[in-house]
Write a protein that holds these residues in place. Structure first.
Motif, mmCIF file in Angstrom:
data_model
loop_
_atom_site.group_PDB
_atom_site.id
_atom_site.type_symbol
_atom_site.label_atom_id
_atom_site.label_comp_id
_atom_site.label_asym_id
_atom_site.label_seq_id
_atom_site.Cartn_x
_atom_site.Cartn_y
_atom_site.Cartn_z
ATOM 1 N N MET A 1 0.953 -1.173 0.146
ATOM 2 C CA MET A 1 0.112 -0.036 -0.002
ATOM 3 C C MET A 1 0.637 1.248 -0.027
ATOM 4 O O MET A 1 1.527 1.468 1.093
ATOM 5 N N PRO A 2 0.693 1.989 -1.148
ATOM 6 C CA PRO A 2 1.669 3.057 -1.121
ATOM 7 C C PRO A 2 1.035 4.347 -0.343
ATOM 8 O O PRO A 2 -0.175 4.508 0.142
ATOM 9 N N LEU A 3 2.040 5.212 0.594
ATOM 10 C CA LEU A 3 1.724 6.306 1.550
ATOM 11 C C LEU A 3 2.240 7.458 0.863
ATOM 12 O O LEU A 3 3.192 7.532 0.328
ATOM 13 N N THR A 4 1.204 8.387 0.514
ATOM 14 C CA THR A 4 1.622 9.720 0.124
ATOM 15 C C THR A 4 1.761 10.619 1.313
ATOM 16 O O THR A 4 0.962 10.872 1.918
ATOM 17 N N ALA A 5 2.883 11.273 1.268
ATOM 18 C CA ALA A 5 3.222 12.367 2.312
ATOM 19 C C ALA A 5 2.739 13.714 1.856
ATOM 20 O O ALA A 5 2.823 13.968 0.599
ATOM 21 N N SER A 6 1.939 14.335 2.760
ATOM 22 C CA SER A 6 1.419 15.662 2.543
ATOM 23 C C SER A 6 1.168 16.345 3.467
ATOM 24 O O SER A 6 1.252 15.735 4.838
#
Length: 150
Positions: A1-6
């Motif tokens: 599962m990819p995590l997106t930093a924002s």
């Protein structure tokens, strides 16, 4: 599962050291640490702290440029996270600050940062002033060496 930093920073820290020529062969080293909470509210003991200054602390050293001996120490804490209240049992972040005055007479040499830890580390010290004192102890010899060769 990819995590997106924002998102945005919620806490920032600035360490600053300034070294200037003083009077009669002395050097003044001014160090400060500033922690800012950028957003939100944080529970702290029996209170809630909002965004803004968390810590603003300063250590100023007068140093004999020739011997590298610390001639005078001044410490200021314009903002601290914990003031003396009933909830803290009367304790405050400012309580241990006088222990740093024992740095007078010490020399800026490799063991200086360790001496700061001895005086100010542990549960009864202040990790913020400890960080600042150790940073001064590590940065100043190089700054004085650079100035001497300039």
């Amino acid at each position: 599962m990819p995590l997106t930093a924002s998102g945005h920073p919620c806490h920032t820290r600035m360490l600053e050291i300034e070294v200037v020529a003083g009077d009669a062969g002395r050097v003044q080293a001014r160090g400060s640490i500033v922690d800012l909470r950028k957003t939100g509210f944080v529970p702290m003991l029996s209170d809630v702290q909002n965004a803004g200054f968390v810590h603003h602390m300063k250590i100023d050293l007068d140093i004999d440029a020739r011997t590298r001996e610390v001639v005078a120490v001044r410490v200021a804490q314009p903002y601290v996270a914990i003031e003396a209240t009933a909830a803290t049992g009367g304790e405050c972040c400012r309580d241990p600050v006088d222990r740093l005055l024992a740095l007078e007479g010490e020399r800026l040499e490799p063991r200086f940062a360790r001496r700061v830890s001895e005086l100010f580390g542990g549960a009864s010290g202040c990790s913020h002033l400890l960080t600042l004192g150790q940073t001064l102890g590590r940065a100043l010899p190089a700054a004085l060496d650079a100035e001497a060769t300039a």
